[in-house]
Design an enzyme around this catalytic site. Structure first.
Site, PDB file in Angstrom:
ATOM      1  N   ASN A  44       0.807  -1.232   0.000  1.00 15.14           N
ATOM      2  CA  ASN A  44       0.000   0.000   0.000  1.00 15.14           C
ATOM      3  C   ASN A  44       0.837   1.279   0.000  1.00 15.14           C
ATOM      4  O   ASN A  44       0.449   2.280  -0.599  1.00 15.14           O
ATOM      5  CB  ASN A  44      -1.016  -0.017   1.139  1.00 15.14           C
ATOM      6  CG  ASN A  44      -0.392  -0.218   2.491  1.00 15.14           C
ATOM      7  OD1 ASN A  44       0.739  -0.691   2.596  1.00 15.14           O
ATOM      8  ND2 ASN A  44      -1.107   0.129   3.526  1.00 15.14           N
ATOM      9  N   GLY A  59       2.052  -5.973   7.387  1.00 18.17           N
ATOM     10  CA  GLY A  59       1.152  -6.678   6.477  1.00 18.17           C
ATOM     11  C   GLY A  59      -0.088  -7.107   7.224  1.00 18.17           C
ATOM     12  O   GLY A  59      -0.459  -6.499   8.224  1.00 18.17           O
ATOM     13  N   THR A 115      -2.856  -9.283   9.432  1.00 21.02           N
ATOM     14  CA  THR A 115      -2.821  -9.920  10.749  1.00 21.02           C
ATOM     15  C   THR A 115      -2.627 -11.434  10.609  1.00 21.02           C
ATOM     16  O   THR A 115      -1.899 -12.045  11.398  1.00 21.02           O
ATOM     17  CB  THR A 115      -4.095  -9.561  11.536  1.00 21.02           C
ATOM     18  OG1 THR A 115      -4.067  -8.148  11.754  1.00 21.02           O
ATOM     19  CG2 THR A 115      -4.163 -10.268  12.874  1.00 21.02           C
ATOM     20  N   GLY A 169       0.935 -12.029   9.973  1.00 15.29           N
ATOM     21  CA  GLY A 169       1.629 -11.641  11.214  1.00 15.29           C
ATOM     22  C   GLY A 169       1.577 -12.748  12.247  1.00 15.29           C
ATOM     23  O   GLY A 169       2.581 -13.057  12.909  1.00 15.29           O
ATOM     24  N   GLU A 188       3.602  -4.908  12.391  1.00 21.83           N
ATOM     25  CA  GLU A 188       2.669  -3.795  12.144  1.00 21.83           C
ATOM     26  C   GLU A 188       1.570  -4.372  11.273  1.00 21.83           C
ATOM     27  O   GLU A 188       1.798  -4.659  10.097  1.00 21.83           O
ATOM     28  CB  GLU A 188       3.368  -2.653  11.391  1.00 21.83           C
ATOM     29  CG  GLU A 188       4.601  -2.098  12.072  1.00 21.83           C
ATOM     30  CD  GLU A 188       4.270  -1.073  13.142  1.00 21.83           C
ATOM     31  OE1 GLU A 188       3.094  -0.693  13.279  1.00 21.83           O
ATOM     32  OE2 GLU A 188       5.199  -0.666  13.851  1.00 21.83           O
ATOM     33  N   CYS A 223      -3.536   1.017   6.559  1.00 22.91           N
ATOM     34  CA  CYS A 223      -3.773   0.200   7.751  1.00 22.91           C
ATOM     35  C   CYS A 223      -4.486   0.996   8.830  1.00 22.91           C
ATOM     36  O   CYS A 223      -5.294   0.460   9.569  1.00 22.91           O
ATOM     37  CB  CYS A 223      -2.451  -0.320   8.277  1.00 22.91           C
ATOM     38  SG  CYS A 223      -1.217   0.972   8.391  1.00 22.91           S
ATOM     39  N   GLU A 251       7.239   1.998  15.085  1.00 21.56           N
ATOM     40  CA  GLU A 251       8.138   2.500  14.045  1.00 21.56           C
ATOM     41  C   GLU A 251       8.063   4.018  14.075  1.00 21.56           C
ATOM     42  O   GLU A 251       6.999   4.583  14.312  1.00 21.56           O
ATOM     43  CB  GLU A 251       7.721   1.963  12.671  1.00 21.56           C
ATOM     44  CG  GLU A 251       7.976   0.468  12.572  1.00 21.56           C
ATOM     45  CD  GLU A 251       7.722  -0.116  11.190  1.00 21.56           C
ATOM     46  OE1 GLU A 251       8.559  -0.906  10.724  1.00 21.56           O
ATOM     47  OE2 GLU A 251       6.686   0.216  10.586  1.00 21.56           O
TER      48      GLU A 251
HETATM   49  P1  NAD Z   1       0.114  -9.636   3.358  1.00 24.32           P
HETATM   50  O1  NAD Z   1       0.258  -9.999   4.792  1.00 24.32           O
HETATM   51  O2  NAD Z   1      -0.623 -10.550   2.477  1.00 24.32           O
HETATM   52  O3  NAD Z   1       1.546  -9.437   2.682  1.00 24.32           O
HETATM   53  C1  NAD Z   1       2.517  -8.586   3.230  1.00 24.32           C
HETATM   54  C2  NAD Z   1       3.873  -9.077   2.799  1.00 24.32           C
HETATM   55  O4  NAD Z   1       4.110 -10.338   3.406  1.00 24.32           O
HETATM   56  C3  NAD Z   1       4.048  -9.296   1.310  1.00 24.32           C
HETATM   57  O5  NAD Z   1       5.330  -8.810   0.939  1.00 24.32           O
HETATM   58  C4  NAD Z   1       3.984 -10.805   1.148  1.00 24.32           C
HETATM   59  O6  NAD Z   1       4.741 -11.262   0.064  1.00 24.32           O
HETATM   60  C5  NAD Z   1       4.572 -11.269   2.448  1.00 24.32           C
HETATM   61  N1  NAD Z   1       4.135 -12.584   2.933  1.00 24.32           N
HETATM   62  C6  NAD Z   1       3.007 -13.276   2.615  1.00 24.32           C
HETATM   63  N2  NAD Z   1       2.971 -14.447   3.276  1.00 24.32           N
HETATM   64  C7  NAD Z   1       4.086 -14.510   4.046  1.00 24.32           C
HETATM   65  C8  NAD Z   1       4.600 -15.467   4.984  1.00 24.32           C
HETATM   66  N3  NAD Z   1       3.953 -16.592   5.279  1.00 24.32           N
HETATM   67  N4  NAD Z   1       5.768 -15.179   5.613  1.00 24.32           N
HETATM   68  C9  NAD Z   1       6.422 -14.030   5.357  1.00 24.32           C
HETATM   69  N5  NAD Z   1       5.993 -13.109   4.481  1.00 24.32           N
HETATM   70  C10 NAD Z   1       4.838 -13.326   3.833  1.00 24.32           C
HETATM   71  O7  NAD Z   1      -0.514  -8.188   3.401  1.00 24.32           O
HETATM   72  P2  NAD Z   1      -0.836  -7.236   2.181  1.00 24.32           P
HETATM   73  O8  NAD Z   1      -2.143  -7.670   1.610  1.00 24.32           O
HETATM   74  O9  NAD Z   1       0.315  -7.072   1.300  1.00 24.32           O
HETATM   75  O10 NAD Z   1      -1.000  -5.834   2.943  1.00 24.32           O
HETATM   76  C11 NAD Z   1      -2.178  -5.422   3.483  1.00 24.32           C
HETATM   77  C12 NAD Z   1      -2.163  -5.559   4.995  1.00 24.32           C
HETATM   78  O11 NAD Z   1      -1.073  -4.852   5.570  1.00 24.32           O
HETATM   79  C13 NAD Z   1      -3.396  -4.962   5.610  1.00 24.32           C
HETATM   80  O12 NAD Z   1      -3.948  -5.838   6.543  1.00 24.32           O
HETATM   81  C14 NAD Z   1      -2.879  -3.710   6.305  1.00 24.32           C
HETATM   82  O13 NAD Z   1      -3.626  -3.269   7.380  1.00 24.32           O
HETATM   83  C15 NAD Z   1      -1.507  -4.091   6.680  1.00 24.32           C
HETATM   84  N6  NAD Z   1      -0.668  -2.910   6.849  1.00 24.32           N
HETATM   85  C16 NAD Z   1      -0.301  -2.551   8.118  1.00 24.32           C
HETATM   86  C17 NAD Z   1       0.475  -1.422   8.325  1.00 24.32           C
HETATM   87  C18 NAD Z   1       0.887  -1.022   9.709  1.00 24.32           C
HETATM   88  O14 NAD Z   1       1.809  -0.249   9.845  1.00 24.32           O
HETATM   89  N7  NAD Z   1       0.258  -1.533  10.724  1.00 24.32           N
HETATM   90  C19 NAD Z   1       0.899  -0.668   7.243  1.00 24.32           C
HETATM   91  C20 NAD Z   1       0.522  -1.050   5.954  1.00 24.32           C
HETATM   92  C21 NAD Z   1      -0.263  -2.196   5.780  1.00 24.32           C
END
Ligand code: NAD
Length: 478
Positions: A158, A233, A235, A238, A255, A289, A463
């Site tokens: 994002n 990314g 939850t 995470g 995060e 997020c 962060e």
């Molecule tokens: P995602 O969790 O699907 O992917 C995030 C990243 O993780 C990608 O680079 C992906 O390739 C990688 N990934 C996927 N599976 C993995 C695994 N098993 N182990 C390690 N890495 C893996 O999330 P997304 O759809 O890319 O992003 C959207 C999410 O991110 C939303 O839920 C949003 O709220 C959150 N977000 C949070 C913040 C914050 O600061 N809290 C900021 C931006 C986005």
């Protein structure tokens, strides 16, 4: 219907030179990847922008070894004032190449150029300047001066470059080296950042960029040579990461998602509140997020707020993200569009009333009109689950305590907003909200000295600011 019709004002894409294919950035050089290369597209047009290498476990191993060597031999022992010079140099190059970075971010992500140009890229440069300033002052951080080693960092799509900056700048300032995976749909600005590292003469191995998808991220997280994992990314991922590192010595910061309440009291300055609601949920197509995705509005002013809000939403210009007048760009991917549609349909099926701004959607690419739901109850999926799109769920309340109760009724706890004229009410309500960041009479404001992070399922660790150093120093908690 717009109040004014604007002539097209597209930013030129000639400022960026996109290569046909990209390799992995390991030990200061671009190399091929062992996985299957994949394509990254412009979500506004579905045009293929480039082919990108996929890193597998052997590539991750190479990158971690390069990062370890750079840490042991060069970056770890280097005095902070010398590390600072590299960070300042990177920050200045980002400023010099800001137009190129903004256009590339818009092409790969779909966000409006005015946001990439005026928010993302300047904040990226500011983060590098800010943490460059800390590099020779770590003894004042409160967390000691000893780095952790090799940081494995995984970021979402994002805010591709901004999330990279939030992770890379504090890690390097503290003396760590980095292996970073950008999200699969938005790898290009991270690869341009790799070129900037070369241009800044950053020693080889200090920053390594590995493109790929979930498996690449997983291989980074699970590599035994990684001392610290930083993830932004969803939850769900995470939670998987927390399980993967449990029982190891790795430090972790997460995060994750959010479902923020934006609370409008009856004494709020209405025009500003409406702008704040719009900025809270439609900025970056709601791919934020900390988006204000739940509007809690005091019952006595609900009709007025909704009427003004709909009028304002009808003036939002959706379309070509490269056009400087565009307010709402493209949804980042077909998968994300499907999720937004699915949750919106669930909202209707559960009985909430849907209203979308009247706007024409382009015929190619991924688009979703700015939308709000009224008649939303706390049990509805659209009130509980993160939609991560331009969709606002509206709920009402009568008293401040009801507002607080509803705001906190979520598994998340990343951010919140309060709109009221009374300072005492701001302080009272803010103190009761279980959210890492609370904005008052504004929303979505980010600056490097302010720590950012969540409670509950929004993750842990901070962060930004001095607190952001804790995640990268031995004396920090995370
Ligand atoms: P995602 O969790 O699907 O992917 C995030 C990243 O993780 C990608 O680079 C992906 O390739 C990688 N990934 C996927 N599976 C993995 C695994 N098993 N182990 C390690 N890495 C893996 O999330 P997304 O759809 O890319 O992003 C959207 C999410 O991110 C939303 O839920 C949003 O709220 C959150 N977000 C949070 C913040 C914050 O600061 N809290 C900021 C931006 C986005």
């Amino acid at each position: 219907m717009s109040i004014f019709e604007y002539a097209p004002a597209p930013e030129s894409r000639a400022v960026v030179d996109i290569k046909e294919s990209y390799g992995l950035f390991v030990n200061g050089e671009f190399t091929s990847g062992a996985g299957t290369a994949f394509k990254t597209v412009n979500p506004a047009t579905e045009e293929v922008l480039a082919e990108v290498a996929e890193a597998d476990a052997s590539d991750v191993d190479r990158a971690v070894k390069a990062a370890r060597k750079a840490y042991d031999k060069i970056w770890g022992p280097m005095p902070g004032r010398e590390r600072a010079k590299y960070l300042y140099r990177i920050a200045r190059i980002i400023q010099e190449r800001s137009r190129e970075l903004a256009v590339l971010e818009t092409l790969d992500n779909g966000k409006p150029i005015k946001e990439a140009r005026d928010v993302d890229v300047p904040t990226v440069a500011a983060h590098f300047f800010y943490y460059a300033g800390w590099a020779d002052k770590l003894e004042h951080s409160g967390y000691g001066t000893t780095p952790l080693g090799v940081a494995g960092q995984v970021i979402p799509w994002n805010f591709p470059l901004l999330m990279l900056a939030w992770k890379v700048a504090p890690a390097l300032a503290c003396g760590n080296t980095v292996v970073l995976e950008p999200a699969e749909t938005t790898p290009l600005t991270a690869l341009l950042f790799a070129e900037i590292c070369q241009q800044a003469d950053l020693p080889p191995g200090v920053v390594n960029i590995l493109t790929g998808a979930g498996e690449t991220g997983r291989a980074i997280v699970e590599h035994p040579g990684v001392d610290k994992v930083a993830f932004t990314g969803s939850t769900d991922v995470g939670k998987a990461i927390a399980r993967a590192v449990a029982g190891t010595d790795k430090k972790v910061t997460l995060e994750l998602g959010g479902k923020a309440a934006n609370i409008v009291f009856d004494d709020a300055p209405m025009d500003q509140a409406v702008e704040g609601i719009v900025n809270g949920i439609f900025f970056n197509q709601g791919h934020v997020c900390c988006a204000g995705s739940r509007l809690l509005v005091q019952e006595s002013v609900a009709d007025e707020v909704l009427e003004r809000l709909k009028r304002r939403m009808a003036t939002l210009r959706l379309g070509d993200p490269l056009d400087k007048n565009t307010d709402v760009g493209a949804i980042n991917s077909a998968a994300q569009l499907a999720r937004i549609r699915e949750l919106s349909e669930a909202g209707e099926a559960e009985g909430a009333e849907r209203w979308s701004a009247p706007c024409e959607l382009p015929t190619s690419g991924y688009w979703f009109a700015p939308t709000l739901f009224t008649g939303v109850s706390q049990a509805h999926r659209i009130a509980r689950e993160e939609i991560f799109g331009p969709v606002l769920s509206v709920l009402t309340f009568r008293t401040p305590s009801e507002a607080v109760e509803k705001a906190n009724n979520t598994p998340y706890g990343l951010s919140a907003g309060i709109w009221t004229e009374k300072g005492s009410r701001i302080l009272d309500v803010a103190g009761k909200l279980r959210a890492g960041v609370v904005w008052a009479n504004t929303f979505n404001k980010f600056d490097p000295p302010s720590p950012f992070g969540g409670y509950k399922e929004s993750g842990y660790g901070r962060e930004g600011g001095r607190h952001g150093l804790a995640a990268y120093l031995q004396g920090g908690q995370a």
